[in-house]
Design a protein around this motif. Structure first.
Motif, PDB file in Angstrom:
ATOM      1  N   UNK A 399       0.844  -1.206   0.000  1.00 40.63           N
ATOM      2  CA  UNK A 399       0.000   0.000   0.000  1.00 40.63           C
ATOM      3  C   UNK A 399       0.871   1.245   0.000  1.00 40.63           C
ATOM      4  N   UNK A 400       2.106   1.084  -0.504  1.00 42.19           N
ATOM      5  CA  UNK A 400       3.116   2.134  -0.382  1.00 42.19           C
ATOM      6  C   UNK A 400       3.430   2.862  -1.685  1.00 42.19           C
ATOM      7  N   UNK A 462      -8.944  -3.440  -9.816  1.00 47.52           N
ATOM      8  CA  UNK A 462      -9.409  -3.974  -8.538  1.00 47.52           C
ATOM      9  C   UNK A 462      -8.479  -3.695  -7.378  1.00 47.52           C
ATOM     10  N   UNK A 463      -7.722  -2.607  -7.459  1.00 50.15           N
ATOM     11  CA  UNK A 463      -6.793  -2.228  -6.391  1.00 50.15           C
ATOM     12  C   UNK A 463      -7.554  -1.966  -5.103  1.00 50.15           C
ATOM     13  N   UNK A 464      -7.023  -2.455  -3.972  1.00 51.67           N
ATOM     14  CA  UNK A 464      -7.658  -2.209  -2.676  1.00 51.67           C
ATOM     15  C   UNK A 464      -7.364  -0.808  -2.167  1.00 51.67           C
ATOM     16  N   UNK A 465      -6.368  -0.132  -2.745  1.00 47.30           N
ATOM     17  CA  UNK A 465      -6.069   1.254  -2.389  1.00 47.30           C
ATOM     18  C   UNK A 465      -6.846   2.207  -3.291  1.00 47.30           C
ATOM     19  N   UNK A 466      -7.033   3.437  -2.815  1.00 48.33           N
ATOM     20  CA  UNK A 466      -7.805   4.435  -3.546  1.00 48.33           C
ATOM     21  C   UNK A 466      -7.138   5.785  -3.365  1.00 48.33           C
ATOM     22  N   UNK A 467      -6.665   6.379  -4.449  1.00 43.13           N
ATOM     23  CA  UNK A 467      -5.974   7.659  -4.362  1.00 43.13           C
ATOM     24  C   UNK A 467      -6.858   8.770  -3.804  1.00 43.13           C
ATOM     25  N   UNK A 468      -8.180   8.616  -3.922  1.00 46.65           N
ATOM     26  CA  UNK A 468      -9.101   9.664  -3.481  1.00 46.65           C
ATOM     27  C   UNK A 468      -9.355   9.642  -1.978  1.00 46.65           C
ATOM     28  N   UNK A 470      -8.015   9.402   2.101  1.00 50.17           N
ATOM     29  CA  UNK A 470      -6.877   9.781   2.943  1.00 50.17           C
ATOM     30  C   UNK A 470      -5.986   8.563   3.177  1.00 50.17           C
ATOM     31  N   UNK A 471      -4.701   8.737   2.961  1.00 48.70           N
ATOM     32  CA  UNK A 471      -3.780   7.611   3.119  1.00 48.70           C
ATOM     33  C   UNK A 471      -4.114   6.450   2.219  1.00 48.70           C
ATOM     34  N   UNK A 472      -4.751   6.747   1.078  1.00 54.05           N
ATOM     35  CA  UNK A 472      -5.181   5.738   0.102  1.00 54.05           C
ATOM     36  C   UNK A 472      -6.125   4.697   0.719  1.00 54.05           C
ATOM     37  N   UNK A 473      -6.687   5.030   1.876  1.00 54.73           N
ATOM     38  CA  UNK A 473      -7.541   4.085   2.587  1.00 54.73           C
ATOM     39  C   UNK A 473      -6.771   3.160   3.501  1.00 54.73           C
ATOM     40  N   UNK A 474      -5.455   3.184   3.399  1.00 56.10           N
ATOM     41  CA  UNK A 474      -4.566   2.347   4.220  1.00 56.10           C
ATOM     42  C   UNK A 474      -3.343   3.184   4.596  1.00 56.10           C
ATOM     43  N   UNK A 475      -3.492   4.118   5.540  1.00 57.33           N
ATOM     44  CA  UNK A 475      -2.407   5.067   5.831  1.00 57.33           C
ATOM     45  C   UNK A 475      -1.194   4.461   6.534  1.00 57.33           C
ATOM     46  N   UNK A 476      -1.365   3.300   7.155  1.00 61.64           N
ATOM     47  CA  UNK A 476      -0.269   2.663   7.884  1.00 61.64           C
ATOM     48  C   UNK A 476       0.273   1.510   7.043  1.00 61.64           C
ATOM     49  N   UNK A 477       1.585   1.384   7.012  1.00 69.72           N
ATOM     50  CA  UNK A 477       2.211   0.316   6.233  1.00 69.72           C
ATOM     51  C   UNK A 477       1.647  -1.041   6.625  1.00 69.72           C
TER      52      UNK A 477
END
Length: 488
Positions: A399-400, A462-468, A470-477
């Motif tokens: 998610x980085x 189908x990416x689990x992250x989303x640029x829109x 905050x923190x792409x939806x997963x702010x912590x590594x």
């Protein structure tokens, strides 16, 4: 009269729940053999014939001169540090990154591998070398094998490449009786491949060989007996050498990056490159043994050869050593096709993925493509007409990091500890990615359009992250376990 083999099967043959269309009368004996050769951690610019004048690769050079090279072959990345696992999964299944199970380590029965498909279609399928997926999918894929390595790498403290942990073929699929080799890993894999070719010399059934070397992956301790050694005085530093990466990309302390101390000195980087080149020359020698035996047995005239690397490696570029980054050194790889019907000494500069290999082989052998395959056939690149390739290529890591490449521009975005650096490179003018254009006023529209393209690509894949978010939806590594459970 030469005996002709036929496979008579119904159209809707079910293989582990996945429908594979087969012609009722498929003339198997007339189909070409397939020799697929895969190296481990070999970046795109490590072949002499493709411009690297400091490396010795006579057998890879021969494949380049005898075949068609895709100079813009890319990987999609991975969700954990072991990028080779999802990369190999995508080669085998032609699935895209976010449809891989257990971050690429597992291939369910619903995803038919290309060796499995060819086996169902009358091919003898053989494997030697590295298998970074589950044993059940291996069993489905191969009718025979030898000197098999189940795993990711050879730990240095267990003997490294000089003490490979191997298996003989086990038709039960259990593989509970390993043995330890006492020679360099590539020797075992080439020996097995050569022996298999000898056994096939007088067979009329076509074969598919999957030869997966562990070189040039570390530990980089290449033997010198094969005929070449490298000295640091003969090694040039890459133009984009840096002692330290300019910002935290989220993976500065993963295992790959711990092989040299920080800051990277010029001398230590040159030594690492010398060892890297030695490993590539060593595996080139073993590839030569296989190609020579293919010719000796007379099967070369009807064999399609595919040569590829599973992912690239930084080896000192941008202050990095590994493959957990979106730079060209990590995401671009060698890809060469050679054999009957394939133009010689041809370069194709269109964007392609490694998961395009699967449907290409199907197209070349007239084997129907399973519905799960997501790659595109490259066969038209072997014709005289124009081959467009892909409009763009995409890269993701955990998610980085996310990146997209289109029309010579690359946008890379990061999500690290609340920080979101952006890089924009004009790869046509700046192939070494040394000049970040993201903050220059005249490129702001390009940054916006590329960011929009990246966001759309993430949603489409189908990416689990989303640029829109905050923190792409997963702010912590994310931990390896969390990433693995994205799709169990």
């Amino acid at each position: 009269m030469k005996k002709t083999f036929f496979v008579a099967m119904l159209f809707g043959v079910a293989v582990a729940g996945n429908k594979i269309g087969l012609q009722a009368q498929t003339r198997v004996a007339d189909k070409p053999n397939i020799l697929f050769i895969l190296t481990d951690d070999q970046t795109f610019n490590t072949i002499h014939a493709l411009g690297n004048k400091e490396i010795v690769t006579p057998n890879m050079d021969k494949l380049v001169k005898e075949g068609t090279t895709f100079t813009q072959a890319h990987i999609m990345g991975g969700l954990t540090g072991a990028i080779c696992s999802p990369s190999r999964n995508m080669i085998l299944t032609s699935r895209s990154l976010f449809r891989l199970h257990k971050a690429g380590a597992y291939i369910p029965a619903s995803d038919t591998t290309f060796p499995e498909l060819f086996r169902v279609n009358g091919y003898t399928t053989f494997e030697t070398g590295k298998w970074h997926q589950d044993k059940a999918s291996f069993k489905r894929s191969f009718s025979t094998a030898e000197n098999i390595f189940f795993g990711g790498m050879y730990p240095p403290d267990a003997g490294g490449q000089y003490r490979p942990h191997l298996h003989h073929y086990d038709s039960s699929g259990q593989y509970d009786e390993p043995f330890w080799g006492d020679d360099f890993s590539s020797v075992y894999f080439a020996d097995a491949a050569v022996d298999f070719l000898k056994s096939q010399q007088h067979q009329q059934q076509p074969f598919l060989m999957y030869v997966a070397f562990t070189s040039p992956h570390d530990p980089r301790t290449a033997p010198t007996w094969y005929g070449h050694n490298y000295h640091t005085d003969d090694i040039s530093l890459p133009a984009n050498y840096l002692p330290v990466h300019p910002f935290d990309n989220g993976e500065l302390y993963i295992r790959d990056e711990m092989l040299l101390p920080v800051p990277r000195t010029k001398e230590t980087v040159k030594r690492e490159i010398a060892k890297y080149y030695a490993m590539i020359s060593e595996v080139d020698y073993q590839i030569g043994r296989i190609l020579n035996e293919l010719k000796q047995t007379g099967r070369d005239k009807n064999t399609v050869i595919v040569f590829a690397g599973d992912n690239g490696l930084a080896v000192g570029q941008h202050g990095l050593l590994g493959k957990q980054n979106p730079y060209e050194s990590a995401i671009r790889v060698p890809l060469v096709f050679a054999g009957p019907g394939i133009p010689k000494d041809k370069r194709v500069n269109a964007y392609v993925y490694l998961n395009d290999i699967y449907p290409t082989l199907c197209d070349m052998t007239q084997i129907p493509v399973p519905a799960t395959v997501e790659g595109m056939s490259l066969k038209t690149a072997f014709d005289k007409g124009f081959f467009k390739g892909r409009d763009q290529v995409f890269f993701a890591y955990s998610n980085l990091q996310r990146a997209v490449v289109k029309e010579g521009f690359k946008l890379a975005c990061y999500n690290v500890n609340g920080q979101h650096p952006i890089q924009l490179f004009d790869l046509n003018k700046d192939p070494w990615e040394m000049h970040n254009l993201a903050n220059e006023q005249q490129y702001q529209n390009k940054v916006k359009s590329m960011t929009s393209l990246l966001s759309v690509s993430m949603k489409r894949l189908g990416d689990f992250c989303d640029l829109d978010k905050a923190g792409w939806g997963y702010p912590v590594k994310m931990t390896s376990m969390e990433v693995t459970n994205v799709l169990p």
